[in-house]
Design a protein around this motif. Structure first.
Motif, PDB file in Angstrom:
ATOM      1  N   GLY A 259       0.793  -1.218   0.000  1.00 31.99           N
ATOM      2  CA  GLY A 259       0.000   0.000   0.000  1.00 31.99           C
ATOM      3  C   GLY A 259       0.825   1.268   0.000  1.00 31.99           C
ATOM      4  N   ILE A 260       2.110   1.144   0.320  1.00 28.57           N
ATOM      5  CA  ILE A 260       3.006   2.307   0.335  1.00 28.57           C
ATOM      6  C   ILE A 260       4.113   2.149  -0.699  1.00 28.57           C
ATOM      7  N   GLY A 261       4.708   0.962  -0.762  1.00 30.18           N
ATOM      8  CA  GLY A 261       5.786   0.722  -1.719  1.00 30.18           C
ATOM      9  C   GLY A 261       7.121   0.616  -1.025  1.00 30.18           C
ATOM     10  N   THR A 262       8.155   1.021  -1.733  1.00 27.19           N
ATOM     11  CA  THR A 262       9.519   0.917  -1.214  1.00 27.19           C
ATOM     12  C   THR A 262       9.797   2.016  -0.196  1.00 27.19           C
ATOM     13  N   VAL A 263      10.367   1.617   0.932  1.00 26.98           N
ATOM     14  CA  VAL A 263      10.706   2.549   2.007  1.00 26.98           C
ATOM     15  C   VAL A 263      12.188   2.382   2.329  1.00 26.98           C
ATOM     16  N   VAL A 264      12.909   3.489   2.438  1.00 26.05           N
ATOM     17  CA  VAL A 264      14.321   3.451   2.816  1.00 26.05           C
ATOM     18  C   VAL A 264      14.503   4.198   4.127  1.00 26.05           C
ATOM     19  N   ALA A 265      15.429   3.736   4.941  1.00 24.87           N
ATOM     20  CA  ALA A 265      15.714   4.361   6.229  1.00 24.87           C
ATOM     21  C   ALA A 265      17.190   4.695   6.299  1.00 24.87           C
ATOM     22  N   GLY A 266      17.519   5.800   6.940  1.00 24.22           N
ATOM     23  CA  GLY A 266      18.906   6.193   7.046  1.00 24.22           C
ATOM     24  C   GLY A 266      19.078   7.572   7.627  1.00 24.22           C
ATOM     25  N   ALA A 267      20.259   8.132   7.461  1.00 26.64           N
ATOM     26  CA  ALA A 267      20.616   9.411   8.068  1.00 26.64           C
ATOM     27  C   ALA A 267      20.678  10.511   7.019  1.00 26.64           C
ATOM     28  N   LEU A 268      20.173  11.685   7.395  1.00 29.21           N
ATOM     29  CA  LEU A 268      20.209  12.848   6.511  1.00 29.21           C
ATOM     30  C   LEU A 268      21.318  13.789   6.928  1.00 29.21           C
ATOM     31  N   THR A 269      22.072  14.279   5.965  1.00 26.92           N
ATOM     32  CA  THR A 269      23.138  15.247   6.208  1.00 26.92           C
ATOM     33  C   THR A 269      22.908  16.446   5.305  1.00 26.92           C
ATOM     34  N   GLY A 270      22.947  17.645   5.873  1.00 30.62           N
ATOM     35  CA  GLY A 270      22.821  18.841   5.057  1.00 30.62           C
ATOM     36  C   GLY A 270      21.497  19.550   5.250  1.00 30.62           C
ATOM     37  N   LYS A 271      21.017  20.193   4.183  1.00 28.43           N
ATOM     38  CA  LYS A 271      19.804  21.008   4.240  1.00 28.43           C
ATOM     39  C   LYS A 271      18.556  20.140   4.354  1.00 28.43           C
ATOM     40  N   PRO A 272      17.434  20.736   4.818  1.00 33.86           N
ATOM     41  CA  PRO A 272      16.187  19.976   4.952  1.00 33.86           C
ATOM     42  C   PRO A 272      15.660  19.482   3.612  1.00 33.86           C
ATOM     43  N   ILE A 273      14.924  18.369   3.655  1.00 35.95           N
ATOM     44  CA  ILE A 273      14.197  17.894   2.482  1.00 35.95           C
ATOM     45  C   ILE A 273      12.724  17.778   2.850  1.00 35.95           C
ATOM     46  N   LYS A 274      11.851  17.923   1.876  1.00 39.50           N
ATOM     47  CA  LYS A 274      10.417  17.916   2.116  1.00 39.50           C
ATOM     48  C   LYS A 274       9.756  16.731   1.437  1.00 39.50           C
ATOM     49  N   ALA A 275       8.678  16.270   2.034  1.00 41.94           N
ATOM     50  CA  ALA A 275       7.864  15.245   1.390  1.00 41.94           C
ATOM     51  C   ALA A 275       7.305  15.816   0.098  1.00 41.94           C
ATOM     52  N   GLY A 276       7.322  15.016  -0.961  1.00 38.17           N
ATOM     53  CA  GLY A 276       6.857  15.473  -2.262  1.00 38.17           C
ATOM     54  C   GLY A 276       7.954  16.006  -3.154  1.00 38.17           C
TER      55      GLY A 276
END
Length: 442
Positions: A259-276
């Motif tokens: 119902g959602i599809g592929t999901v990845v998990a991990g660490a973000l470095t740098g500027k913010p990212i937005k959904a979409g």
């Protein structure tokens, strides 16, 4: 006096701790007691709440990288409820003003590769070395300590099983640990924590990486647990903010949810990212990046609208944003599970991201039984990346333990997304070396 500012977001008060130690030292049991707010029955009650796989429960030994969280409220009280099943991380995080994110790593020599990947990929703030009082600092515990020291991780030690180990054996264990911490290769000051005053001194000086607090605990009768919890609550974050104008999300885990599809998990470095938003995913087997859409972002199982730098792994929280050092899970659009692997990256605000097979680095040989020469092959760990690499050239003919050299490496399988200044570890059997990337070679 310690003062904690109560914030609208929890971002700056999430600390990641990798838990290491020899097999059967009681790592999973200790985490089960801490995070489920219970005492162990001496027969595996606490650790069975953490172990995920059938063979782990049958043997009582961790073989994978597990994650657990411990929450503290504004007054320093533990908010984790006593539950028989899985913790509700969403509710727990909403009640917490500070979260301690534990990575439960394997202690058996057979799973050393997994443990090193966990230490390197988790971007931990601290290392918790668990030592069984009945066995002392032996076996893989020394190997794990060496890796933590080489990476510069502030480390504290927890001596377990003090409820049934004779007092003279406990004294010998702590004495041996003290000698190891003060040895020429480590040069840190051990502090045996026995009361609240000791806890405060240890917490004040811990981030300097000059001291190693030692706690004595029992997971069965709870002795020493209050001092350990107080220390975990008081110790301050050591994470440095990123000044990067780009966004880089390191993929550590991959899932597929109906119902959602592929999901990845991990660490973000740098500027913010937005959904979409749209990001570039790569590198593939040919070193290329391809555009991919971010359907949604979650942290500690709750939705997030904006993902800020450095929050690692499958956890999800109600935050306005995920700040420096945070982890998150990203649901991706129109991409299959088998098109992604651990060690890939999602990048944004980078015009033409490049992957490299060749790089040079300044390397220090921590241990090798004989000599290292040109064409020597070993597994290189760079964050969540681990791949076999070959030495193409060195500025010395041979390298032995303790030597420092500039080495040219070549990834044997595929190019990887790496950057100048990154720390890396390479190992083969008992051979270990640490280095820093100084040049990327096209």
């Amino acid at each position: 006096m310690f003062v904690r500012f109560i914030k609208n977001e929890l971002s700056d008060l999430v600390q990641r701790i990798c838990t290491v130690g020899n097999v059967d030292a009681g790592k999973s049991t200790l985490l089960g007691v801490l995070t489920h707010n219970i005492l162990d029955d001496g027969r595996g009650l606490a650790r069975n709440k953490l172990l995920r796989h059938r063979h782990e429960k049958e043997t009582g030994r961790t073989s994978s990288i597990g994650q657990q969280i411990l929450g503290f409220d504004d007054f320093g009280n533990v908010v984790n409820p006593t539950v028989h099943g899985k913790l509700d991380w969403g509710q727990l995080c909403q009640k917490s003003s500070k979260i301690v994110n534990f990575y439960d790593l394997a202690g058996h020599e057979k799973y050393f590769k997994t443990t090193v990947s966990g230490i390197m990929g988790s971007a931990s703030d601290y290392c918790m070395l668990v030592v069984g009082s009945n066995h002392g600092l032996t076996g893989m515990a020394r190997e794990h300590l060496g890796v933590a020291v080489a990476l510069g991780l502030p480390t504290f030690a927890v001596v377990t099983k003090i409820d049934f180990t004779p007092a003279n054996i406990i004294k010998q264990t702590i004495s041996g640990m003290g000698k190891a911490f003060k040895s020429s290769g480590i040069r840190r000051i051990p502090i045996l924590v026995q009361n609240v005053n000791h806890v405060i001194v240890a917490a004040e000086n811990f981030n300097s990486s000059k001291v190693v607090p030692i706690f004595k605990v029992s997971s069965v009768n709870g002795e020493g647990m209050d001092n350990l919890k107080l220390f975990l609550n008081l110790v301050r974050p050591s994470r440095k903010k990123s000044t990067s104008q780009n966004s880089t999300f390191a993929v550590d885990e991959i899932f597929y949810k109906v119902g959602i599809g592929t999901v990845v998990a991990g660490a973000l470095t740098g500027k913010p990212i937005k959904a979409g938003s749209t990001m570039s995913l790569g590198p593939d087997e040919n070193g290329k990046f391809s555009p991919v859409g971010v359907r949604s972002i979650e942290r500690k199982y709750l939705s997030v609208s904006v993902c800020n730098r450095h929050f690692s792994h499958i956890f999800i929280l109600i935050f306005k944003s995920l700040n420096d050092g945070e982890s998150a899970a990203l649901a991706l659009r129109k991409i299959k599970r088998n098109e992604i692997r651990k060690g890939m990256f999602l990048v944004q605000n980078i015009a033409n991201p490049m992957a490299y097979r060749h790089f040079r680095g300044t390397v220090t040989i921590l241990h090798h039984a004989t000599t290292i020469k040109k064409n020597y092959q070993a597994v290189v760990h760079i964050g969540s990346i681990h791949q076999s690499a070959k030495i193409m050239s060195m500025d010395k003919q041979i390298l032995r333990s303790g030597d420092v050299s500039t080495v040219h490496f070549y990834f044997l399988k595929r190019p990887e997304y790496i950057q100048i200044g990154q720390l890396f570890l390479f190992r083969e059997g008992k051979t270990k070396a640490i280095g820093r990337i100084t040049e990327l070679v096209e």
